[in-house]
Structure formats: C-alpha cells, structure tokens
Design a protein around this motif. Structure first.
Motif, short mmCIF file in Angstrom:
data_model
loop_
_atom_site.label_atom_id
_atom_site.label_comp_id
_atom_site.label_asym_id
_atom_site.label_seq_id
_atom_site.Cartn_x
_atom_site.Cartn_y
_atom_site.Cartn_z
N ARG A 127 0.96 -1.29 -0.13
CA ARG A 127 -0.03 0.16 0.04
C ARG A 127 0.81 1.11 0.04
O ARG A 127 0.72 2.01 -0.76
CB ARG A 127 -0.75 -0.14 1.27
N LEU A 128 1.97 1.23 1.04
CA LEU A 128 2.80 2.67 1.01
C LEU A 128 3.54 2.75 -0.34
O LEU A 128 3.59 3.71 -0.64
CB LEU A 128 3.62 2.45 2.26
N HIS A 140 3.35 6.05 -2.62
CA HIS A 140 4.53 6.79 -3.06
C HIS A 140 4.67 6.98 -4.43
O HIS A 140 4.93 8.01 -5.05
CB HIS A 140 5.83 6.12 -2.44
N HIS A 141 4.19 5.73 -5.17
CA HIS A 141 4.18 5.97 -6.66
C HIS A 141 3.08 7.18 -7.16
O HIS A 141 3.50 7.83 -8.04
CB HIS A 141 3.77 4.56 -7.27
N GLY A 176 9.00 10.88 -13.35
CA GLY A 176 9.33 11.07 -11.99
C GLY A 176 8.96 10.14 -10.84
O GLY A 176 9.27 10.09 -9.80
N SER A 177 8.04 9.40 -11.36
CA SER A 177 7.38 8.33 -10.37
C SER A 177 8.36 7.15 -10.42
O SER A 177 9.56 6.88 -10.84
CB SER A 177 6.23 7.71 -11.18
N PHE A 178 7.97 6.34 -9.33
CA PHE A 178 8.93 5.08 -8.94
C PHE A 178 8.07 3.96 -8.38
O PHE A 178 6.97 4.32 -8.22
CB PHE A 178 10.03 5.39 -7.89
N ARG A 209 0.55 10.19 3.28
CA ARG A 209 0.38 9.99 1.97
C ARG A 209 -0.78 10.67 1.26
O ARG A 209 -1.50 11.33 1.96
CB ARG A 209 0.20 8.43 1.65
N ILE A 210 -0.46 10.94 -0.18
CA ILE A 210 -1.42 11.82 -0.83
C ILE A 210 -2.97 11.08 -1.24
O ILE A 210 -3.83 11.87 -1.03
CB ILE A 210 -0.80 12.33 -2.09
N HIS A 211 -2.62 9.91 -1.60
CA HIS A 211 -3.93 9.28 -2.15
C HIS A 211 -4.41 8.01 -1.45
O HIS A 211 -3.69 7.10 -1.35
CB HIS A 211 -3.44 8.81 -3.53
#
Length: 159
Positions: free
Chosen positions: A115-116, A120-121, A129-131, A157-159
């Motif tokens: 989940r984390l 972060h993606h 720029g994603s990972f 977290r954002i989402h």
C-alpha cells in the motif's frame, strides 16, 4: 505437470511484465490512458486506465481456449497463470489499495508495504518522476522501516 509449471512461471513472470509495462508503456507512449489513474476523475468510477485489463484478458482468454480445445497443457496453464495474476492484481490494486471496490479490508506488514509503495508511486501525478512500478513485490525498504516512520509515511500519503 506442464500445466502447473506454465501456470507458476506465467503468474510469477507477470510481476516483471507488469513492472515493465507500467514504467515504459503506461508512463510512456500510452500515458494518455494511464493519466486518469494518477489524477482520477471525480465524476466517474471507470477510468481509461482500466482498459489495460483487456490487454491481458484477451490473450489469456485465447490461451485458455486454444489450450483447452487442442489439449495443450502449457498453453492453458499460461492463460490461467496470467488470469490469476490479473485477479490478484485487481484485488490488491482496486480493492485493497485504492478502495475503488469495497469488498473487504486487508492489513498486515506485507499489505502495508504494498500500500505504501503504491501510494508513494502516486505522489508524482505526472508522466515522469514516478518510482515503485511493481505491484506484488514492493521494495524491501518498506519492510525495514521503523514502525513510527511507517505510520508517519502512511499518515502523509497523498492518495
């Protein structure tokens, strides 16, 4: 025996296929289909990104069909392996992580790591720029984080 070997190989290989396609196709030349997954539309539940499921469903269906008709065990096993990965991917991605479908809840260290890593993606909403492009195998760092740091990261977290 051929069926099981093919099933397990294809199920396992799909994690790397999904990683590759996510990084180089979804965040590459087919970003136009994937973009609404990073910036979800508020007015609809279905995303253009969902069309990627067809990309795997169609060849899986034909592998199962022709493997069954022509009694080609490894082809049938491959089709079921890709299908099983798709089902697990759907459950983890849509039910557990994004909660687009609220069938049940899951938790635990492995689920929290997945989940984390995925959240972060999603912190990068653009094409670049994603990972963390994988799904079922999050980077090991998410298992080694101290509990306080993990809680802080989950809270932020954002989402």
């Amino acid at each position: 025996m051929e069926w099981w070997i093919s099933f397990l190989f294809c199920f396992t290989a799909m994690e790397w296929v999904a990683w590759f396609l996510h990084k180089y196709v979804m965040h590459g030349f087919l970003w136009s289909l994937h973009e609404d997954h990073h910036v979800p539309p508020k007015d609809r539940k279905i995303q253009k990104n969902d069309s990627f499921a067809l990309f795997f469903a169609v060849p899986s269906f034909f592998a199962i069909l022709f493997g069954t008709i022509y009694q080609i065990d490894y082809l049938q096993g491959a089709g079921y392996g890709v299908t099983a990965y798709g089902l697990v991917y759907f459950i983890i991605h849509e039910v557990v992580i994004h909660r687009r479908w609220k069938f049940f809840n899951m938790s635990g260290p492995y689920i929290e790591a997945i989940r984390l890593a995925h959240h972060h993606h999603h912190q990068v909403q653009g094409k670049y720029g994603s990972f963390n492009f994988g799904m079922l195998l999050p980077p090991f760092v998410y298992f080694r984080l101290p509990p306080d740091e993990l809680k802080r990261m989950q809270r932020d977290r954002i989402h």
